[in-house]
Design a protein around this motif. Structure first.
Motif, PDB file in Angstrom:
ATOM      1  N   TYR A  99     -12.510  -3.690  12.663  1.00 16.09           N
ATOM      2  CA  TYR A  99     -11.941  -2.753  13.624  1.00 16.09           C
ATOM      3  C   TYR A  99     -10.748  -1.974  13.098  1.00 16.09           C
ATOM      4  O   TYR A  99     -10.264  -1.055  13.763  1.00 16.09           O
ATOM      5  CB  TYR A  99     -11.501  -3.502  14.895  1.00 16.09           C
ATOM      6  CG  TYR A  99     -10.555  -4.663  14.653  1.00 16.09           C
ATOM      7  CD1 TYR A  99      -9.179  -4.478  14.571  1.00 16.09           C
ATOM      8  CD2 TYR A  99     -11.044  -5.960  14.531  1.00 16.09           C
ATOM      9  CE1 TYR A  99      -8.314  -5.537  14.354  1.00 16.09           C
ATOM     10  CE2 TYR A  99     -10.188  -7.029  14.316  1.00 16.09           C
ATOM     11  CZ  TYR A  99      -8.833  -6.819  14.230  1.00 16.09           C
ATOM     12  OH  TYR A  99      -7.985  -7.884  14.012  1.00 16.09           O
ATOM     13  N   ARG A 100     -10.278  -2.285  11.903  1.00 17.16           N
ATOM     14  CA  ARG A 100      -9.032  -1.676  11.442  1.00 17.16           C
ATOM     15  C   ARG A 100      -9.087  -1.378   9.949  1.00 17.16           C
ATOM     16  O   ARG A 100      -9.668  -2.139   9.166  1.00 17.16           O
ATOM     17  CB  ARG A 100      -7.878  -2.633  11.722  1.00 17.16           C
ATOM     18  CG  ARG A 100      -6.530  -2.135  11.260  1.00 17.16           C
ATOM     19  CD  ARG A 100      -5.423  -3.008  11.837  1.00 17.16           C
ATOM     20  NE  ARG A 100      -4.136  -2.560  11.354  1.00 17.16           N
ATOM     21  CZ  ARG A 100      -3.466  -3.149  10.388  1.00 17.16           C
ATOM     22  NH1 ARG A 100      -3.943  -4.233   9.820  1.00 17.16           N
ATOM     23  NH2 ARG A 100      -2.304  -2.670   9.998  1.00 17.16           N
ATOM     24  N   ALA A 101      -8.493  -0.270   9.553  1.00 15.23           N
ATOM     25  CA  ALA A 101      -8.304   0.069   8.141  1.00 15.23           C
ATOM     26  C   ALA A 101      -6.859   0.537   7.970  1.00 15.23           C
ATOM     27  O   ALA A 101      -6.478   1.571   8.519  1.00 15.23           O
ATOM     28  CB  ALA A 101      -9.279   1.145   7.697  1.00 15.23           C
ATOM     29  N   MET A 102      -6.079  -0.220   7.223  1.00 15.07           N
ATOM     30  CA  MET A 102      -4.689   0.142   6.973  1.00 15.07           C
ATOM     31  C   MET A 102      -4.606   0.874   5.639  1.00 15.07           C
ATOM     32  O   MET A 102      -4.894   0.310   4.586  1.00 15.07           O
ATOM     33  CB  MET A 102      -3.807  -1.107   6.930  1.00 15.07           C
ATOM     34  CG  MET A 102      -2.326  -0.796   6.728  1.00 15.07           C
ATOM     35  SD  MET A 102      -1.313  -2.299   6.592  1.00 15.07           S
ATOM     36  CE  MET A 102      -1.712  -2.827   4.925  1.00 15.07           C
ATOM     37  N   HIS A 103      -4.231   2.145   5.683  1.00 13.32           N
ATOM     38  CA  HIS A 103      -4.102   2.976   4.488  1.00 13.32           C
ATOM     39  C   HIS A 103      -2.631   3.017   4.091  1.00 13.32           C
ATOM     40  O   HIS A 103      -1.795   3.565   4.822  1.00 13.32           O
ATOM     41  CB  HIS A 103      -4.617   4.392   4.765  1.00 13.32           C
ATOM     42  CG  HIS A 103      -6.089   4.463   4.984  1.00 13.32           C
ATOM     43  ND1 HIS A 103      -6.950   5.102   4.112  1.00 13.32           N
ATOM     44  CD2 HIS A 103      -6.875   3.951   5.963  1.00 13.32           C
ATOM     45  CE1 HIS A 103      -8.190   4.996   4.556  1.00 13.32           C
ATOM     46  NE2 HIS A 103      -8.172   4.306   5.683  1.00 13.32           N
ATOM     47  N   TRP A 106       1.051   4.620  -0.690  1.00 13.36           N
ATOM     48  CA  TRP A 106       1.403   4.610  -2.104  1.00 13.36           C
ATOM     49  C   TRP A 106       0.226   4.036  -2.892  1.00 13.36           C
ATOM     50  O   TRP A 106      -0.735   3.521  -2.328  1.00 13.36           O
ATOM     51  CB  TRP A 106       2.653   3.767  -2.371  1.00 13.36           C
ATOM     52  CG  TRP A 106       2.509   2.323  -1.980  1.00 13.36           C
ATOM     53  CD1 TRP A 106       1.876   1.327  -2.666  1.00 13.36           C
ATOM     54  CD2 TRP A 106       2.995   1.720  -0.786  1.00 13.36           C
ATOM     55  NE1 TRP A 106       1.931   0.151  -1.990  1.00 13.36           N
ATOM     56  CE2 TRP A 106       2.621   0.352  -0.838  1.00 13.36           C
ATOM     57  CE3 TRP A 106       3.718   2.186   0.306  1.00 13.36           C
ATOM     58  CZ2 TRP A 106       2.957  -0.544   0.185  1.00 13.36           C
ATOM     59  CZ3 TRP A 106       4.044   1.286   1.317  1.00 13.36           C
ATOM     60  CH2 TRP A 106       3.665  -0.049   1.247  1.00 13.36           C
ATOM     61  N   GLY A 107       0.304   4.132  -4.196  1.00  7.97           N
ATOM     62  CA  GLY A 107      -0.748   3.601  -5.048  1.00  7.97           C
ATOM     63  C   GLY A 107      -1.924   4.551  -5.153  1.00  7.97           C
ATOM     64  O   GLY A 107      -1.997   5.585  -4.489  1.00  7.97           O
ATOM     65  N   THR A 108      -2.862   4.183  -6.007  1.00 12.67           N
ATOM     66  CA  THR A 108      -4.065   4.982  -6.217  1.00 12.67           C
ATOM     67  C   THR A 108      -5.107   4.612  -5.174  1.00 12.67           C
ATOM     68  O   THR A 108      -5.452   3.435  -5.040  1.00 12.67           O
ATOM     69  CB  THR A 108      -4.637   4.727  -7.623  1.00 12.67           C
ATOM     70  OG1 THR A 108      -3.641   5.047  -8.601  1.00 12.67           O
ATOM     71  CG2 THR A 108      -5.883   5.567  -7.855  1.00 12.67           C
ATOM     72  N   PRO A 109      -5.606   5.554  -4.397  1.00 16.17           N
ATOM     73  CA  PRO A 109      -6.618   5.234  -3.380  1.00 16.17           C
ATOM     74  C   PRO A 109      -7.849   4.591  -4.007  1.00 16.17           C
ATOM     75  O   PRO A 109      -8.218   4.949  -5.132  1.00 16.17           O
ATOM     76  CB  PRO A 109      -6.948   6.589  -2.766  1.00 16.17           C
ATOM     77  CG  PRO A 109      -5.743   7.439  -3.056  1.00 16.17           C
ATOM     78  CD  PRO A 109      -5.251   6.978  -4.399  1.00 16.17           C
ATOM     79  N   PRO A 110      -8.478   3.629  -3.316  1.00 13.85           N
ATOM     80  CA  PRO A 110      -8.104   3.131  -1.995  1.00 13.85           C
ATOM     81  C   PRO A 110      -6.938   2.147  -2.084  1.00 13.85           C
ATOM     82  O   PRO A 110      -6.956   1.243  -2.915  1.00 13.85           O
ATOM     83  CB  PRO A 110      -9.373   2.421  -1.519  1.00 13.85           C
ATOM     84  CG  PRO A 110     -10.013   1.939  -2.787  1.00 13.85           C
ATOM     85  CD  PRO A 110      -9.721   2.992  -3.822  1.00 13.85           C
ATOM     86  N   SER A 111      -5.959   2.303  -1.226  1.00 10.74           N
ATOM     87  CA  SER A 111      -4.783   1.435  -1.210  1.00 10.74           C
ATOM     88  C   SER A 111      -4.580   0.933   0.209  1.00 10.74           C
ATOM     89  O   SER A 111      -4.236   1.719   1.096  1.00 10.74           O
ATOM     90  CB  SER A 111      -3.545   2.198  -1.693  1.00 10.74           C
ATOM     91  OG  SER A 111      -2.412   1.362  -1.715  1.00 10.74           O
ATOM     92  N   GLY A 112      -4.845  -0.339   0.424  1.00  7.20           N
ATOM     93  CA  GLY A 112      -4.699  -0.893   1.759  1.00  7.20           C
ATOM     94  C   GLY A 112      -5.683  -2.013   1.999  1.00  7.20           C
ATOM     95  O   GLY A 112      -6.078  -2.725   1.073  1.00  7.20           O
ATOM     96  N   LEU A 113      -6.098  -2.174   3.250  1.00  4.05           N
ATOM     97  CA  LEU A 113      -6.982  -3.279   3.607  1.00  4.05           C
ATOM     98  C   LEU A 113      -7.816  -2.920   4.822  1.00  4.05           C
ATOM     99  O   LEU A 113      -7.535  -1.963   5.536  1.00  4.05           O
ATOM    100  CB  LEU A 113      -6.157  -4.544   3.879  1.00  4.05           C
ATOM    101  CG  LEU A 113      -5.057  -4.490   4.950  1.00  4.05           C
ATOM    102  CD1 LEU A 113      -5.603  -4.651   6.364  1.00  4.05           C
ATOM    103  CD2 LEU A 113      -3.987  -5.534   4.683  1.00  4.05           C
ATOM    104  N   ILE A 114      -8.856  -3.710   5.039  1.00  8.51           N
ATOM    105  CA  ILE A 114      -9.652  -3.638   6.262  1.00  8.51           C
ATOM    106  C   ILE A 114      -9.545  -4.976   6.970  1.00  8.51           C
ATOM    107  O   ILE A 114      -9.313  -6.009   6.330  1.00  8.51           O
ATOM    108  CB  ILE A 114     -11.124  -3.277   5.982  1.00  8.51           C
ATOM    109  CG1 ILE A 114     -11.771  -4.281   5.013  1.00  8.51           C
ATOM    110  CG2 ILE A 114     -11.230  -1.866   5.444  1.00  8.51           C
ATOM    111  CD1 ILE A 114     -13.257  -4.041   4.779  1.00  8.51           C
ATOM    112  N   GLN A 115      -9.696  -4.950   8.278  1.00  8.66           N
ATOM    113  CA  GLN A 115      -9.488  -6.172   9.061  1.00  8.66           C
ATOM    114  C   GLN A 115     -10.610  -6.366  10.062  1.00  8.66           C
ATOM    115  O   GLN A 115     -11.118  -5.411  10.663  1.00  8.66           O
ATOM    116  CB  GLN A 115      -8.152  -6.101   9.796  1.00  8.66           C
ATOM    117  CG  GLN A 115      -7.772  -7.401  10.505  1.00  8.66           C
ATOM    118  CD  GLN A 115      -6.326  -7.405  10.953  1.00  8.66           C
ATOM    119  OE1 GLN A 115      -5.479  -6.781  10.309  1.00  8.66           O
ATOM    120  NE2 GLN A 115      -6.031  -8.093  12.024  1.00  8.66           N
ATOM    121  N   ALA A 116     -11.005  -7.636  10.222  1.00  7.46           N
ATOM    122  CA  ALA A 116     -12.055  -8.016  11.170  1.00  7.46           C
ATOM    123  C   ALA A 116     -11.651  -9.318  11.838  1.00  7.46           C
ATOM    124  O   ALA A 116     -10.685  -9.969  11.434  1.00  7.46           O
ATOM    125  CB  ALA A 116     -13.393  -8.181  10.446  1.00  7.46           C
TER     126      ALA A 116
END
Length: 250
Positions: A99-103, A106-116
């Protein structure tokens, strides 16, 4: 945001931007009704089976976007791994959502996480588990890692995140000012197949109006359904299972 400001961001906000906060699924603005509708049949979940934990466990997450295969570290993170398997084996993860993608800015994309996860659904929840910090397990928050969402240490239940990039600020930091940051979050394995699926989820459109506080705008406009989550039974093959392969009996 510059890399130099990462330490401030992690200590002041990462504990709230969720790996991390469990989001209640109940809408806050539902219109009132004069008469309550008939209650739909509620799913009933069997008690989790007894599990003989292996040093290395494999789990297949089947989503409507494809499969993600996890390798979990039962040797170094046994509490967190066993908790994940108990949710999987009792089918409490079947039908949940990414349900979530935290972008991260900073950093080279993809940078972040997904959550379930279970999003606080009391019908699905098992009791919270003891916290396993990275300083104890040696399992760190690198690209592909899976990690438990939580409020305070020791409150993790059935929400988890998959990292698209290294996020070292989620590791335990014994020199941090707060106990929360000293404990960090509990990583307990990594993706061995399906990072392309994780990337598709990460790249899916976001709804700018969904979410609260710092999480506003991080919710997927169309959440991705998790069809099943299953522990791989028996010896793990040299190659990850082909799409559609049954990891265990339903």
């Amino acid at each position: 945001m510059a890399l130099a400001s990462f330490s401030y961001y992690s200590s002041a906000m990462l504990k709230r931007i969720a790996l991390l906060a469990l989001i209640l699924a109940t809408p806050l603005t539902a219109a009132p009704v004069r008469h309550a509708p008939a209650q739909a049949a509620q799913p009933k979940y069997a008690p989790p089976p007894a599990i003989q934990l292996q040093d290395v466990e494999h789990v297949v997450i089947t989503t409507d976007q494809g499969e993600i295969v996890l390798e979990l570290d039962g040797k170094h993170a046994p509490i967190t791994t066993l908790n994940f398997l108990r949710y999987a084996q009792s089918k409490r993860f079947d039908g949940i959502l990414f349900y979530r993608a935290m972008h991260l800015p900073w950093g080279t994309p993809p940078s972040g996480l997904i959550q379930a996860g279970t999003q606080g659904d009391p019908r699905r929840l098992l009791p919270p588990i003891a916290h396993e910090p990275t300083t104890v397990t040696g399992v760190h928050h690198k690209a592909g890692a899976i990690s438990m969402a939580r409020y305070a240490p020791g409150t993790a239940t059935g929400d988890f995140s998959i990292l698209l990039s290294d996020i070292d600020g989620l590791d335990a930091n014994p020199k941090a000012d707060s106990e929360d940051d000293r404990q960090g979050y509990a990583a307990f394995g990594h993706v061995v197949k399906g990072m392309d699926v994780a990337r598709r989820i990460f790249d899916a459109p976001l709804d700018p109006e969904k979410g609260e506080g710092v999480m506003k705008g991080q919710m997927l406009a169309q959440p991705v359904k998790v069809i099943t989550v299953r522990r791989w039974e028996g010896a793990w093959p040299d190659q990850a299972p082909a799409a559609g392969a049954a990891p265990s009996a339903p």
